[in-house]
Design a protein around this motif. Structure first.
Motif, PDB file in Angstrom:
ATOM      1  N   ARG A  52     -11.823  26.296  14.653  1.00 11.90           N
ATOM      2  CA  ARG A  52     -12.580  25.905  15.565  1.00 11.90           C
ATOM      3  C   ARG A  52     -13.357  27.212  16.228  1.00 11.90           C
ATOM      4  O   ARG A  52     -12.900  28.412  16.246  1.00 11.90           O
ATOM      5  CB  ARG A  52     -12.371  24.861  16.581  1.00 11.90           C
ATOM      6  N   THR A  77     -11.724  28.226   3.806  1.00 10.95           N
ATOM      7  CA  THR A  77     -11.963  26.995   3.014  1.00 10.95           C
ATOM      8  C   THR A  77     -12.997  26.247   3.547  1.00 10.95           C
ATOM      9  O   THR A  77     -13.607  26.680   4.936  1.00 10.95           O
ATOM     10  CB  THR A  77     -10.790  26.016   2.935  1.00 10.95           C
ATOM     11  N   VAL A 139     -15.666  17.614   9.025  1.00 14.80           N
ATOM     12  CA  VAL A 139     -16.518  16.638   8.429  1.00 14.80           C
ATOM     13  C   VAL A 139     -15.280  15.922   7.718  1.00 14.80           C
ATOM     14  O   VAL A 139     -15.091  16.268   6.588  1.00 14.80           O
ATOM     15  CB  VAL A 139     -17.477  17.301   7.345  1.00 14.80           C
ATOM     16  N   ASP A 157     -17.824  23.930   7.828  1.00 12.83           N
ATOM     17  CA  ASP A 157     -16.741  24.345   8.232  1.00 12.83           C
ATOM     18  C   ASP A 157     -16.721  24.436   9.959  1.00 12.83           C
ATOM     19  O   ASP A 157     -17.710  23.768  10.153  1.00 12.83           O
ATOM     20  CB  ASP A 157     -16.389  25.843   7.700  1.00 12.83           C
ATOM     21  N   GLU A 159     -16.162  27.362  11.945  1.00 13.01           N
ATOM     22  CA  GLU A 159     -16.096  28.591  12.553  1.00 13.01           C
ATOM     23  C   GLU A 159     -17.075  29.392  11.931  1.00 13.01           C
ATOM     24  O   GLU A 159     -17.731  30.360  12.780  1.00 13.01           O
ATOM     25  CB  GLU A 159     -14.667  29.528  12.199  1.00 13.01           C
ATOM     26  N   ASP A 182     -12.462  20.367  -0.076  1.00 17.44           N
ATOM     27  CA  ASP A 182     -12.376  19.078  -0.114  1.00 17.44           C
ATOM     28  C   ASP A 182     -13.886  18.388   0.227  1.00 17.44           C
ATOM     29  O   ASP A 182     -14.838  19.157   0.719  1.00 17.44           O
ATOM     30  CB  ASP A 182     -11.515  18.318   1.212  1.00 17.44           C
ATOM     31  N   ASN A 196      -8.597   9.611   5.460  1.00 18.03           N
ATOM     32  CA  ASN A 196      -8.585  10.621   6.138  1.00 18.03           C
ATOM     33  C   ASN A 196      -7.265  11.592   5.744  1.00 18.03           C
ATOM     34  O   ASN A 196      -7.404  12.621   5.655  1.00 18.03           O
ATOM     35  CB  ASN A 196      -8.515  10.455   7.673  1.00 18.03           C
TER      36      ASN A 196
HETATM   37  N1  LIG Z   1     -14.002  18.652   5.999  1.00 17.12           N
HETATM   38  C1  LIG Z   1     -13.795  20.046   6.451  1.00 17.12           C
HETATM   39  N2  LIG Z   1     -14.520  20.097   7.674  1.00 17.12           N
HETATM   40  C2  LIG Z   1     -14.814  21.209   8.299  1.00 17.12           C
HETATM   41  N3  LIG Z   1     -14.159  22.329   8.053  1.00 17.12           N
HETATM   42  C3  LIG Z   1     -13.310  22.372   6.972  1.00 17.12           C
HETATM   43  C4  LIG Z   1     -13.153  21.317   6.174  1.00 17.12           C
HETATM   44  N4  LIG Z   1     -12.347  21.382   5.144  1.00 17.12           N
HETATM   45  C5  LIG Z   1     -12.061  22.621   5.303  1.00 17.12           C
HETATM   46  N5  LIG Z   1     -12.407  23.201   6.545  1.00 17.12           N
HETATM   47  C6  LIG Z   1     -12.167  24.531   7.055  1.00 17.12           C
HETATM   48  O1  LIG Z   1     -10.888  24.632   7.094  1.00 17.12           O
HETATM   49  C7  LIG Z   1     -10.307  24.624   8.404  1.00 17.12           C
HETATM   50  C8  LIG Z   1      -9.508  23.354   8.911  1.00 17.12           C
HETATM   51  C9  LIG Z   1      -9.826  22.322   8.259  1.00 17.12           C
HETATM   52  C10 LIG Z   1      -9.681  20.834   8.882  1.00 17.12           C
HETATM   53  O2  LIG Z   1      -9.711  20.992  10.117  1.00 17.12           O
HETATM   54  C11 LIG Z   1      -9.880  19.693   8.205  1.00 17.12           C
HETATM   55  C12 LIG Z   1      -9.836  19.676   6.913  1.00 17.12           C
HETATM   56  C13 LIG Z   1      -9.682  18.273   6.181  1.00 17.12           C
HETATM   57  C14 LIG Z   1      -9.474  16.999   6.873  1.00 17.12           C
HETATM   58  C15 LIG Z   1      -9.450  17.421   8.217  1.00 17.12           C
HETATM   59  C16 LIG Z   1      -9.019  16.193   8.794  1.00 17.12           C
HETATM   60  O3  LIG Z   1      -9.200  16.111  10.403  1.00 17.12           O
HETATM   61  O4  LIG Z   1      -9.030  15.110   8.491  1.00 17.12           O
HETATM   62  C17 LIG Z   1      -9.544  18.495   8.896  1.00 17.12           C
HETATM   63  C18 LIG Z   1     -11.175  24.948   9.259  1.00 17.12           C
HETATM   64  O5  LIG Z   1     -10.836  26.244   9.747  1.00 17.12           O
HETATM   65  C19 LIG Z   1     -12.759  24.780   8.618  1.00 17.12           C
HETATM   66  O6  LIG Z   1     -13.379  26.089   8.634  1.00 17.12           O
END
Ligand SMILES: Nc1ncnc2c1ncn2[C@@H]1O[C@H](CCC(=O)c2cccc(C(=O)O)c2)[C@@H](O)[C@H]1O
Length: 223
Positions: A52, A77, A139, A157, A159, A182, A196
């Motif tokens: 974050r 990612t 997202v 993402d 950050e 993803d 999710n």
């Molecule tokens: N979909 C995404 N949206 C935003 N950032 C994404 C995404 N995918 C990867 N990242 C990146 O990877 C990390 C963590 C990824 C993360 O929190 C995540 C990923 C997939 C599902 C869920 C959920 O809660 O269902 C949480 C973060 O640092 C970010 O920079």
């Protein structure tokens, strides 16, 4: 020295494995861990910030102030938004925007003051590019995905655009290299918890693949 900014522990673990880092080469700082590696004659500082915007920016400012970094490369990612892209595609954005800084009911989702343009002209054009959107929330929900698509966001993402903003304030060059781990899926006619969970599983499976591809094929082109 060039900083390599990494958000999650999973991404950092992939870096530790790829560069075969021993325990005594790992150091702690307030936001996580770091290590040094020389890549093609450039001294690189790899550091994990945590996820974050507040962690990304805190780690960024700490490392700029402590190690007088000349450049930061954000690797990691992201979610795919533009559906002409695929999982494991690597994107080097030419624009980074924070999209959760306005009252979107009465203001545009994205304001000029939260946009950072990234000049990639000296690095050629042998890579995919576009706009990265950053917010504190991942997202996941289909309505969030559609809103980002409508606003011409390529990848998203939690950050990178905030780190790019911090770098700009410090007059430090920032490059973002992100691999799609993803895509959100449409949960509206199904079980949103199941949808999710599936997205998180895809994310976890793809994280080491994305990181290895970035380290193997991309980092040395931008140092
Ligand atoms: N979909 C995404 N949206 C935003 N950032 C994404 C995404 N995918 C990867 N990242 C990146 O990877 C990390 C963590 C990824 C993360 O929190 C995540 C990923 C997939 C599902 C869920 C959920 O809660 O269902 C949480 C973060 O640092 C970010 O920079």
């Amino acid at each position: 020295m060039i900083g390599i900014s990494i958000a999650t522990n999973w991404e950092f673990e992939a870096a530790l494995d790829y560069f075969i880092i021993k325990d005594n080469e790992r150091f702690r700082y307030p936001y996580g861990e770091y290590f040094f590696r020389n890549v093609n004659g450039s001294e690189l500082l790899f550091y994990c910030t945590g996820v974050r915007k507040v962690n990304g920016v805190g780690g960024c400012q700490y490392m700029i102030s402590t190690f007088n970094l000349a450049k930061i490369i954000v690797v990691g990612t992201c979610a795919g938004i533009d559906d002409t892209f695929r999982n494991l595609d690597i994107v080097v954005p030419n624009k980074a925007v924070q999209y959760d800084c306005t009252v979107k009911e009465v203001e545009p989702l994205i304001k000029q003051s939260f946009i950072v343009d990234i000049d990639l002209s000296i690095y050629g054009n042998q890579f995919l590019t576009g706009t990265i959107g950053t917010a504190d929330k991942a997202v996941v929900m289909w309505k969030d995905y559609l809103e980002l698509k409508k606003n011409a966001i390529t990848i998203a993402d939690t950050e990178a655009a905030a780190i790019a903003y911090c770098c700009k304030k410090n007059d430090v060059e920032c490059i973002i290299i992100k691999g799609i781990s993803d895509f959100p899926t449409d949960e509206r006619d199904g079980d949103k918890f199941e949808s999710n969970a599936q997205q998180i599983n895809v994310y976890l499976e793809n994280t080491p693949k994305v990181m290895n591809k970035i380290f193997k094929e991309y980092v040395d082109r931008f140092i």
